[in-house]
Write an enzyme that holds these catalytic residues in place. Structure first.
Site, mmCIF file in Angstrom:
data_model
loop_
_atom_site.group_PDB
_atom_site.id
_atom_site.type_symbol
_atom_site.label_atom_id
_atom_site.label_comp_id
_atom_site.label_asym_id
_atom_site.label_seq_id
_atom_site.Cartn_x
_atom_site.Cartn_y
_atom_site.Cartn_z
ATOM 1 N N LYS A 79 0.624 -1.378 -0.003
ATOM 2 C CA LYS A 79 0.133 -0.086 -0.164
ATOM 3 C C LYS A 79 0.855 1.038 0.033
ATOM 4 O O LYS A 79 2.026 1.142 0.770
ATOM 5 C CB LYS A 79 -0.946 0.139 1.255
ATOM 6 C CG LYS A 79 -1.969 1.056 1.195
ATOM 7 C CD LYS A 79 -2.809 1.098 2.472
ATOM 8 C CE LYS A 79 -4.006 2.062 2.624
ATOM 9 N NZ LYS A 79 -4.813 1.932 3.775
ATOM 10 N N SER A 154 -9.982 1.928 2.966
ATOM 11 C CA SER A 154 -8.873 2.703 2.211
ATOM 12 C C SER A 154 -7.920 1.768 1.452
ATOM 13 O O SER A 154 -7.432 2.472 0.595
ATOM 14 C CB SER A 154 -8.324 3.805 2.799
ATOM 15 O OG SER A 154 -7.210 3.046 3.760
ATOM 16 N N SER A 178 -9.754 -0.556 7.069
ATOM 17 C CA SER A 178 -9.358 -0.454 5.939
ATOM 18 C C SER A 178 -8.634 -1.719 5.131
ATOM 19 O O SER A 178 -8.420 -1.624 3.877
ATOM 20 C CB SER A 178 -8.360 0.716 5.605
ATOM 21 O OG SER A 178 -9.137 1.893 5.473
HETATM 22 N N1 GLN Z 1 -13.234 4.168 6.632
HETATM 23 C C1 GLN Z 1 -12.520 4.559 7.604
HETATM 24 C C2 GLN Z 1 -12.200 5.998 7.619
HETATM 25 O O1 GLN Z 1 -12.314 6.542 6.723
HETATM 26 C C3 GLN Z 1 -11.328 3.874 7.950
HETATM 27 C C4 GLN Z 1 -10.148 3.962 7.266
HETATM 28 C C5 GLN Z 1 -8.908 3.216 7.509
HETATM 29 O O2 GLN Z 1 -9.152 2.152 8.236
HETATM 30 N N2 GLN Z 1 -7.816 3.670 7.161
HETATM 31 O O3 GLN Z 1 -11.569 6.523 8.739
#
Ligand code: GLN
Length: 500
Positions: A79, A154, A178
């Site tokens: 990532k 994400s 995410s």
């Molecule tokens: N969807 C969640 C957020 O936007 C989790 C994102 C993540 O785990 N990086 O904060």
């Protein structure tokens, strides 16, 4: 062999060690697939082709000399939140559009030392804020099961890349879901380890008390192979814990062997189910698949017990108070002076700060900085931030109580399957998609998402198992035994079925 991308990591290792194919051949196979199909998916921000082939060549030499490191010569990708020395590291943001990291994140270094071949850097929501991978400066990522749909976020690039057969496994990060939610949207297995299990050094911070790195693979076994070199204490991360790392792969394989021939291999396992996680907002198709997967767990000997956990509405509010607060502080370093994009021809210092941050950050990131700054400002700090911290403790207490009655807690990973791109959901609707995943991060617990079949529309559904602190081994082994008796994890996306 044209189907190398459908093999399990164990088979890839076996093939490399027994010289059925070389690491260069394997690397070229995956690079060719990226070249052919990634125009449609957009999962990679950077493909490090030359570097990968160099690594593969040297892996082949070491394999020939009898080097037995398991990941030697196996391709993977990171990532784009992890710093990679000499390679563009953007975090999906214009703010870091030209940032070439001067050092490797600890997990990058560890995976390199384990001999894996890195094919490049994967797309993501900007600064890991989002659930659909549509907030990336590098464009949305498409789901390999249905190109008109989101891959989740994400870590949408990581999930899409594995699901499309561009890499056998990949790293991701999970602050509120995410890894697990995109794994569920793309038909993969993904594990978010206990907070402190994996070093955060060199992982660009979103919300430091919640962020944790983990892995995506098609199966729990594939995930275990990549998690192995990542896990462990790092003196450069004060929140990483000095605790012995079990041999995940060996433990999982042993559990699998003991299970074989036994028609109740999960006898003794108590799975907690909370009605809070099967309430309003859960898509009926998802509920049906998750319940039928749980029935299969029962058939394998597990017993289901009812437990209580904190109401997801409370958890959601707590998370969306604390995560933006930490983000607003973490992201203050990107000011166009010390770090990050700098605007053209600033009039004065104030103009430089304002325009660099307004032009460098996208809407979602700016929204979070605003929310976080508000929650932390004098006068609101006690009412919002401190209160949310207290609720966080109550969430942990509820989990501790629930775990007195069960070994793992099961739930859907997400309330829906992958939704169409550009659905233009408002932020609150997007935040609601995180209801089942965020409590885990607030409590620092490990959790795994695994494929649980397809919806009526043919889209993957994910089942989440939450474990006690440090129970990665149990989560991986439990998922592995389930996967030995089911074939959901072997289903391929439309893109993975095609030859390059
Ligand atoms: N969807 C969640 C957020 O936007 C989790 C994102 C993540 O785990 N990086 O904060």
């Amino acid at each position: 062999m044209s189907d190398l991308h459908t093999l399990s990591v164990a088979k890839l290792i076996e093939g490399l060690q027994s010289k059925q194919f070389s690491s260069v051949e394997l690397t070229n196979h995956f690079l060719q697939r990226i070249d052919t199909f990634d125009k449609q998916i957009n999962s990679f921000i950077t493909v490090t082709k030359e570097q990968a082939l160099e690594q593969a060549k040297s892996a082949d030499k070491q394999l020939a000399e009898g080097d037995k490191r398991p990941l030697l010569g196996v391709p993977m990708a990171h990532k784009d939140i992890f710093c990679t020395q000499g390679v563009l590291t953007t975090c999906g943001s214009k703010m870091l559009h030209n940032f070439v990291a001067p050092y490797d994140a600890t997990i990058v270094k560890n995976i390199n030392e384990a001999g894996a071949v890195c094919l490049g850097k994967l797309n993501m929501d900007e600064f890991a804020m989002g659930s659909d991978n549509e907030s990336s400066h590098y464009g949305a990522v498409h789901n390999p099961w249905d190109l008109h749909r989101v891959p989740g976020g994400s870590s949408g690039g990581s999930a899409s890349a594995v699901s499309a057969g561009f890499v056998p496994f990949a790293t991701g990060s999970d602050t509120g879901g995410s890894i697990r939610q995109p794994a569920s949207f793309c038909g993969l297995t993904g594990i978010k380890p206990t907070y402190g299990r994996v070093s955060r050094f060199g992982m660009i911070a979103y919300a430091s008390s919640l962020d944790q790195a983990g892995t995506f693979g098609r199966s729990a076994e594939d995930c275990a192979y990549l998690l192995q070199p990542m896990a462990g204490h790092d003196p450069r991360d004060a929140t990483s814990i000095n605790k012995e790392v079990p041999d995940y792969v060996q433990a999982l394989q042993q559990a699998g062997q003991q299970a074989s021939g036994n028609d109740k291999p999960l006898a003794g396992l108590r799975i907690g189910i909370a009605k809070e996680y099967f309430g309003a907002g859960l898509n009926a198709d998802v509920e049906k698949q998750v319940k039928s997967a749980l029935k299969q767990y029962e058939d394998l000997g597990a017993t289901i017990v009812e437990v209580h956990i904190t109401d997801p509405e409370i958890t959601l509010a707590t998370y969306y108070m604390l995560a933006p607060a930490e983000a607003s502080s973490n992201l203050s370093r990107f000011d166009g002076v010390r770090f990050g994009y700098r605007c053209e021809n600033p009039k004065d210092l104030h103009d430089l700060y304002t325009r660099s941050r307004s032009e460098g950050f996208g809407d979602e990131v700016q929204r979070r900085i605003l929310m976080g700054t508000y929650a932390l400002s004098a006068g609101y700090f006690d009412a919002y931030y401190v209160k949310a911290q207290k609720v966080r403790r109550l969430i942990v207490n509820d989990f501790n109580k629930a775990f007195e009655q069960c070994d793992v807690i099961a739930s859907p990973t997400a309330p829906t399957t992958a939704y169409p791109l550009n659905t233009a959901v408002d932020p609150i609707t997007m935040y609601l998609g995180d209801v089942y995943t965020i409590a885990v991060n607030l409590a620092g617990l490990p959790a795994i998402s695994m494929p649980a079949g397809l919806s009526d529309e043919g889209l993957p559904v994910g089942l989440q198992l939450i474990g006690k602190h440090w129970d990665e081994e149990k989560l991986l082994s439990t998922a592995h035994i389930f996967q030995q008796h089911t074939d959901y994890h072997t289903l391929l996306s439309g893109i993975a079925k095609q030859e390059a």
